[in-house]
Design an enzyme around this catalytic site. Structure first.
Site, PDB file in Angstrom:
ATOM      1  CB  CYS A   1      68.337 152.260  21.862  1.00  0.00           C
ATOM      2  SG  CYS A   1      67.939 153.710  22.841  1.00  0.00           S
ATOM      3  CB  THR A   2      69.730 149.690  26.015  1.00  0.00           C
ATOM      4  OG1 THR A   2      70.489 149.104  24.974  1.00  0.00           O
ATOM      5  CG2 THR A   2      69.736 148.819  27.256  1.00  0.00           C
TER       6      THR A   2
END
Ligand SMILES: [Zn+2]
Ligand SMILES: [Zn+2]
Length: 316
Positions: A178-179
């Site tokens: 994810c980020t």
């Protein structure tokens, strides 16, 4: 003036979240910080921007506190604040998944270097999953990643259930990212709950990967939840993989629909958004409350306007 954008999270017991909110606000106010920080009894999720000259003071403040000893602070340069306000709030959950997750079951960390090596030699039994929302993966993702069509953070638990029915959970190895890493902490535990034995998560997320390893295996750019919206993951990362929704020309510039009742994020080139006066469709342009559109080279996400801003728009 130069600014730094900082991102970090910690999962640790916070006995008094209200008091921690107050402490964070005080230090950030004193350093001209702007932020979006959520604090719960189980940890802190922080994204903020500071004048570059004040960054060391803030990091020293973090380092002096045992609460933040596990925090890996990721830093980027930016010419202005990446947040409009200083928001520090108590939240029930750091990531809105609406369920209790046993973090002791989380997936195994891979450092950016280990992640890259695994991608260099990925076998057929390994699947790569981008656990972010669709508008995030649209502008950039790892090559060959599965992109579940999620609209919100809350969609992942259901996706995990679905995935477990479509692959062999004992044989299939999962690499998820994810980020900044925080969603994977929770989602990896969810996948293990669904019966997956081998789950790897990218430590520090795409942000840390870009900082440490650059853009190899990555396509496009990175969506971030602040005023920058879409950023390169490393200095040489300028690829655009997405298109203007109107004309199909390449674009990775997001706009919030100027129709206040819609406000939806959409990708557009500068010419088309100008023609639609900032709206995502002809329908939005023709009906309802449409705010005045100013075509900026780097548009910012739309926020509720202050009284002063409203006055200045209505008087023009
Ligand atoms: Zn266009
Ligand atoms: Zn719209």
């Amino acid at each position: 003036m130069q600014y730094k954008v900082l991102a970090y999270y910690v999962f640790t017991e916070i006995k008094d979240p209200v008091a921690e909110v107050k402490r964070q606000k005080e230090i950030l106010e004193s350093l001209d910080g702007k932020a979006r920080i959520y604090i719960s009894e189980e940890g802190v999720n922080a994204q903020l921007s500071l004048p570059a000259v004040n960054t060391e003071a803030y990091i020293t403040w973090l380092n002096e506190d045992p609460i933040y000893k596990e925090a890996e602070v990721k830093l980027h340069d930016w010419p202005e604040h990446a947040f409009a306000k200083l928001t520090v709030k108590v939240r029930k959950e750091l990531v809105a998944v609406d369920r209790k997750i046993d973090l002791s079951k989380r997936g195994e960390y891979l450092s950016p270097q280990q992640w890259k090596e695994k991608l260099d030699h990925k076998d057929n039994e390994t699947i790569l999953i981008d656990v972010r929302n669709n508008y995030e993966s649209d502008v950039g993702h790892f090559e060959g990643a599965i992109l579940p069509d999620l609209e919100t953070f809350r969609g992942f638990p259901e996706y995990a259930k679905h995935l477990a029915k479509t692959v062999d959970t004992k044989k299939t190895k999962v690499m998820m990212y994810c980020t900044g890493g925080i969603r994977c902490e929770l989602y990896s535990a969810l996948l293990k709950d669904e019966g997956f034995d081998t789950v790897y998560q990218l430590k520090g997320g795409v942000i840390q990967y870009g900082l440490k390893e650059g853009k190899e295996h990555w396509k496009g750019k990175l969506f971030v939840f602040d005023d920058r919206m879409v950023v390169p993951i490393s200095p040489d990362n300028q690829e655009i993989i997405s298109k203007c929704k109107f004309c199909g020309n390449e674009s990775d510039t997001y706009y919030n629909c100027a129709n206040m009742d819609c406000n939806e994020l959409f990708l557009s080139c500068s010419a088309c958004v100008e023609e639609k006066k900032g709206c995502c469709s002809d329908n939005c342009l023709s009906i309802g409350r449409v705010r005045a559109f100013v075509n900026r080279e780097k548009p910012k996400p739309f926020r509720k306007l202050t009284k002063d801003e409203k006055l200045s728009i209505s008087s023009t």
